[in-house]
Design a protein around this motif. Structure first.
Motif, PDB file in Angstrom:
ATOM      1  N   PHE A 177       0.842  -1.191   0.000  1.00  0.00           N
ATOM      2  CA  PHE A 177       0.000   0.000   0.000  1.00  0.00           C
ATOM      3  C   PHE A 177       0.882   1.248   0.000  1.00  0.00           C
ATOM      4  CE2 PHE A 177      -2.533  -3.271   2.187  1.00  0.00           C
ATOM      5  CZ  PHE A 177      -3.670  -3.288   1.375  1.00  0.00           C
ATOM      6  N   THR A 178       0.662   2.119  -0.968  1.00  0.00           N
ATOM      7  CA  THR A 178       1.430   3.351  -1.070  1.00  0.00           C
ATOM      8  C   THR A 178       0.482   4.543  -1.149  1.00  0.00           C
ATOM      9  OG1 THR A 178       1.540   3.132  -3.489  1.00  0.00           O
ATOM     10  CG2 THR A 178       3.386   2.244  -2.219  1.00  0.00           C
ATOM     11  N   ALA A 179       1.031   5.739  -0.894  1.00  0.00           N
ATOM     12  CA  ALA A 179       0.209   6.950  -0.869  1.00  0.00           C
ATOM     13  C   ALA A 179      -0.349   7.271  -2.247  1.00  0.00           C
ATOM     14  CB  ALA A 179       1.041   8.126  -0.345  1.00  0.00           C
ATOM     15  N   TYR A 180      -1.535   7.874  -2.261  1.00  0.00           N
ATOM     16  CA  TYR A 180      -2.183   8.316  -3.497  1.00  0.00           C
ATOM     17  C   TYR A 180      -1.951   9.819  -3.673  1.00  0.00           C
ATOM     18  CZ  TYR A 180      -4.826   3.950  -4.093  1.00  0.00           C
ATOM     19  OH  TYR A 180      -5.196   2.645  -4.302  1.00  0.00           O
ATOM     20  N   PRO A 181      -1.977  10.305  -4.921  1.00  0.00           N
ATOM     21  CA  PRO A 181      -1.815  11.749  -5.158  1.00  0.00           C
ATOM     22  C   PRO A 181      -3.121  12.494  -4.927  1.00  0.00           C
ATOM     23  CG  PRO A 181      -2.071  10.619  -7.243  1.00  0.00           C
ATOM     24  CD  PRO A 181      -2.033   9.543  -6.187  1.00  0.00           C
ATOM     25  N   TYR A 182      -3.011  13.785  -4.676  1.00  0.00           N
ATOM     26  CA  TYR A 182      -4.167  14.656  -4.495  1.00  0.00           C
ATOM     27  C   TYR A 182      -4.484  15.382  -5.803  1.00  0.00           C
ATOM     28  CZ  TYR A 182      -3.567  14.266   0.612  1.00  0.00           C
ATOM     29  OH  TYR A 182      -3.470  13.800   1.895  1.00  0.00           O
ATOM     30  N   PHE A 183      -5.760  15.679  -5.980  1.00  0.00           N
ATOM     31  CA  PHE A 183      -6.142  16.607  -7.038  1.00  0.00           C
ATOM     32  C   PHE A 183      -5.877  18.021  -6.547  1.00  0.00           C
ATOM     33  CE2 PHE A 183      -8.616  13.111  -8.833  1.00  0.00           C
ATOM     34  CZ  PHE A 183      -8.401  13.309 -10.194  1.00  0.00           C
ATOM     35  N   GLU A 184      -5.293  18.826  -7.402  1.00  0.00           N
ATOM     36  CA  GLU A 184      -5.001  20.209  -7.059  1.00  0.00           C
ATOM     37  C   GLU A 184      -5.637  21.131  -8.091  1.00  0.00           C
ATOM     38  OE1 GLU A 184      -0.806  20.587  -6.819  1.00  0.00           O
ATOM     39  OE2 GLU A 184      -0.590  19.227  -5.108  1.00  0.00           O
ATOM     40  N   ALA A 185      -5.956  22.339  -7.667  1.00  0.00           N
ATOM     41  CA  ALA A 185      -6.532  23.317  -8.574  1.00  0.00           C
ATOM     42  C   ALA A 185      -5.497  23.690  -9.632  1.00  0.00           C
ATOM     43  CB  ALA A 185      -6.984  24.564  -7.818  1.00  0.00           C
ATOM     44  N   ALA A 186      -5.965  23.853 -10.856  1.00  0.00           N
ATOM     45  CA  ALA A 186      -5.063  24.243 -11.937  1.00  0.00           C
ATOM     46  C   ALA A 186      -4.534  25.645 -11.698  1.00  0.00           C
ATOM     47  CB  ALA A 186      -5.787  24.179 -13.279  1.00  0.00           C
ATOM     48  N   ALA A 187      -3.326  25.891 -12.139  1.00  0.00           N
ATOM     49  CA  ALA A 187      -2.730  27.216 -11.980  1.00  0.00           C
ATOM     50  C   ALA A 187      -3.577  28.255 -12.692  1.00  0.00           C
ATOM     51  CB  ALA A 187      -1.308  27.218 -12.544  1.00  0.00           C
ATOM     52  N   GLY A 188      -3.904  29.321 -11.986  1.00  0.00           N
ATOM     53  CA  GLY A 188      -4.714  30.381 -12.568  1.00  0.00           C
ATOM     54  C   GLY A 188      -6.198  30.129 -12.528  1.00  0.00           C
ATOM     55  N   ALA A 189      -6.627  29.025 -11.878  1.00  0.00           N
ATOM     56  CA  ALA A 189      -8.051  28.705 -11.845  1.00  0.00           C
ATOM     57  C   ALA A 189      -8.855  29.738 -11.081  1.00  0.00           C
ATOM     58  CB  ALA A 189      -8.247  27.317 -11.218  1.00  0.00           C
ATOM     59  N   GLU A 190      -8.177  30.493 -10.221  1.00  0.00           N
ATOM     60  CA  GLU A 190      -8.888  31.503  -9.435  1.00  0.00           C
ATOM     61  C   GLU A 190      -9.188  32.760 -10.236  1.00  0.00           C
ATOM     62  OE1 GLU A 190      -4.542  32.412  -9.157  1.00  0.00           O
ATOM     63  OE2 GLU A 190      -5.820  30.626  -9.102  1.00  0.00           O
ATOM     64  N   ASN A 191      -8.607  32.880 -11.432  1.00  0.00           N
ATOM     65  CA  ASN A 191      -8.816  34.065 -12.257  1.00  0.00           C
ATOM     66  C   ASN A 191      -9.931  33.838 -13.268  1.00  0.00           C
ATOM     67  OD1 ASN A 191      -6.575  35.327 -10.991  1.00  0.00           O
ATOM     68  ND2 ASN A 191      -5.184  34.261 -12.394  1.00  0.00           N
ATOM     69  N   ALA A 192     -10.710  34.870 -13.512  1.00  0.00           N
ATOM     70  CA  ALA A 192     -11.767  34.779 -14.521  1.00  0.00           C
ATOM     71  C   ALA A 192     -11.143  34.651 -15.901  1.00  0.00           C
ATOM     72  CB  ALA A 192     -12.654  36.010 -14.454  1.00  0.00           C
ATOM     73  N   PRO A 193     -11.736  33.838 -16.789  1.00  0.00           N
ATOM     74  CA  PRO A 193     -11.171  33.685 -18.130  1.00  0.00           C
ATOM     75  C   PRO A 193     -11.247  34.977 -18.928  1.00  0.00           C
ATOM     76  CG  PRO A 193     -13.332  32.653 -18.001  1.00  0.00           C
ATOM     77  CD  PRO A 193     -12.954  33.038 -16.598  1.00  0.00           C
ATOM     78  N   LYS A 194     -10.232  35.225 -19.764  1.00  0.00           N
ATOM     79  CA  LYS A 194     -10.203  36.416 -20.597  1.00  0.00           C
ATOM     80  C   LYS A 194     -10.456  36.009 -22.043  1.00  0.00           C
ATOM     81  CE  LYS A 194      -6.934  38.901 -17.622  1.00  0.00           C
ATOM     82  NZ  LYS A 194      -5.623  39.582 -17.548  1.00  0.00           N
ATOM     83  N   VAL A 195     -11.350  36.716 -22.686  1.00  0.00           N
ATOM     84  CA  VAL A 195     -11.719  36.414 -24.063  1.00  0.00           C
ATOM     85  C   VAL A 195     -11.612  37.683 -24.890  1.00  0.00           C
ATOM     86  CG1 VAL A 195     -13.547  35.605 -25.584  1.00  0.00           C
ATOM     87  CG2 VAL A 195     -13.255  34.564 -23.343  1.00  0.00           C
ATOM     88  N   ASN A 196     -10.985  37.575 -26.072  1.00  0.00           N
ATOM     89  CA  ASN A 196     -10.891  38.714 -26.974  1.00  0.00           C
ATOM     90  C   ASN A 196     -12.143  38.772 -27.826  1.00  0.00           C
ATOM     91  OD1 ASN A 196     -10.169  40.723 -28.710  1.00  0.00           O
ATOM     92  ND2 ASN A 196      -8.619  39.528 -29.811  1.00  0.00           N
ATOM     93  N   PHE A 197     -12.924  39.814 -27.650  1.00  0.00           N
ATOM     94  CA  PHE A 197     -14.162  39.958 -28.386  1.00  0.00           C
ATOM     95  C   PHE A 197     -13.958  40.699 -29.707  1.00  0.00           C
ATOM     96  CE2 PHE A 197     -16.053  39.594 -24.045  1.00  0.00           C
ATOM     97  CZ  PHE A 197     -16.667  38.379 -24.286  1.00  0.00           C
ATOM     98  N   GLY A 198     -12.721  40.883 -30.124  1.00  0.00           N
ATOM     99  CA  GLY A 198     -12.475  41.562 -31.385  1.00  0.00           C
ATOM    100  C   GLY A 198     -12.822  40.681 -32.563  1.00  0.00           C
ATOM    101  N   ASN A 199     -13.016  41.306 -33.746  1.00  0.00           N
ATOM    102  CA  ASN A 199     -13.268  40.556 -34.961  1.00  0.00           C
ATOM    103  C   ASN A 199     -11.997  39.841 -35.399  1.00  0.00           C
ATOM    104  OD1 ASN A 199     -15.925  41.382 -35.140  1.00  0.00           O
ATOM    105  ND2 ASN A 199     -15.390  43.247 -36.275  1.00  0.00           N
ATOM    106  N   PRO A 200     -12.110  38.802 -36.261  1.00  0.00           N
ATOM    107  CA  PRO A 200     -10.918  38.064 -36.692  1.00  0.00           C
ATOM    108  C   PRO A 200      -9.852  38.932 -37.325  1.00  0.00           C
ATOM    109  CG  PRO A 200     -12.930  36.884 -37.301  1.00  0.00           C
ATOM    110  CD  PRO A 200     -13.357  38.247 -36.797  1.00  0.00           C
ATOM    111  N   ASP A 201     -10.253  40.055 -37.990  1.00  0.00           N
ATOM    112  CA  ASP A 201      -9.239  40.896 -38.629  1.00  0.00           C
ATOM    113  C   ASP A 201      -8.610  41.898 -37.695  1.00  0.00           C
ATOM    114  OD1 ASP A 201     -11.328  42.550 -38.196  1.00  0.00           O
ATOM    115  OD2 ASP A 201     -11.609  43.185 -40.290  1.00  0.00           O
ATOM    116  N   GLY A 202      -9.010  41.822 -36.393  1.00  0.00           N
ATOM    117  CA  GLY A 202      -8.404  42.696 -35.407  1.00  0.00           C
ATOM    118  C   GLY A 202      -9.202  43.925 -35.130  1.00  0.00           C
ATOM    119  N   ALA A 203     -10.240  44.221 -35.937  1.00  0.00           N
ATOM    120  CA  ALA A 203     -11.056  45.399 -35.676  1.00  0.00           C
ATOM    121  C   ALA A 203     -11.966  45.139 -34.511  1.00  0.00           C
ATOM    122  CB  ALA A 203     -11.879  45.742 -36.921  1.00  0.00           C
TER     123      ALA A 203
END
Length: 230
Positions: A177-203
């Motif tokens: 019997f050996t120790a099991y690993p823990y699940f950990e929060a992903a790095a940056g999970a505490e931050n809200a996701p950022k999305v670029n709402f610009g058009n594909p051509d950059g406008a």
């Protein structure tokens, strides 16, 4: 003669006590180990349930947010990778396999979060009954995933503490019997996701009134300044 018998009886009694302790400790490891594996199975179930909801969500969004195809592609790709990997009890003992599983599931969660931010631009989409139901179901699955992961970590915490505690650790070593690993929060999970709402051509995306941002004023509609002195 009686003294020898007493010593022999004492040895037998001691061996019996040691055997009972060994058996009880070993059986407790078996029970706790099975508890961790059962909780892992439940966690895999909720991950799969989330994956099963995503195709319907993607099809619903696809018709209303065609210009956000990259976000949809990210979700589809992340789902494909996540469904192609199941975390088995054997894989728990492989640090690299465990990290890979956490990464693909974290990537899927991140892609879904970005998609949720994107669809905030589409009031008509949010008003659709089937989309609202899917969103509610996915949010419920994310909550269940967090709950089941916490339960898994609680099971692992008790098991690992038992494995490392002396003298039970000797039985753990003998029993494999050996120790099991823990699940950990992903790095940056505490931050809200950022999305670029610009058009594909950059406008930048035009506002609701249809007038592009930073457009030069129209002389026909621009307010007149003060009259020049004659």
């Amino acid at each position: 003669m009686k003294k020898g018998t007493m010593i022999f009886g004492g040895i037998i009694l001691l061996l019996l006590i040691l055997f009972m302790w060994w058996r009880t400790t070993y059986n407790s490891f078996v029970t706790m180990d099975e508890g961790v594996k059962a909780q892992l199975g439940q966690l895999n179930n909720v991950y799969q349930q989330r994956a099963d909801l995503i195709p319907n969500l993607v099809e619903t969004v696809k018709g209303s947010a065609l210009q956000e195809r990259q976000t949809l592609t990210d979700v589809i790709t992340a789902r494909s990778k996540a469904t192609g990997m199941t975390l088995t009890p054997e894989a728990l003992k492989d640090p690299q396999a465990f990290q890979n599983f956490q990464k693909v599931q974290g990537d899927l969660s991140g892609a879904l979060s970005r998609l949720m931010v994107v669809v905030e631009k589409y009031p008509d989409l949010k008003s659709q009954a089937n989309f609202t139901v899917l969103m509610s179901q996915l949010e419920g699955q994310e909550n269940r995933i967090r709950l089941e992961r916490n339960r898994y970590n609680d099971q692992v915490k008790d098991f690992n503490a038992r494995v490392r505690s002396f003298p039970a650790s000797t039985i753990a070593g003998m029993g494999g019997f050996t120790a099991y690993p823990y699940f950990e929060a992903a790095a940056g999970a505490e931050n809200a996701p950022k999305v670029n709402f610009g058009n594909p051509d950059g406008a930048s995306t035009p506002p609701a009134n249809g007038t592009p941002e930073n457009a030069p004023p129209n002389p026909a509609t621009a307010p007149h300044g003060p009259a020049r002195p004659k």
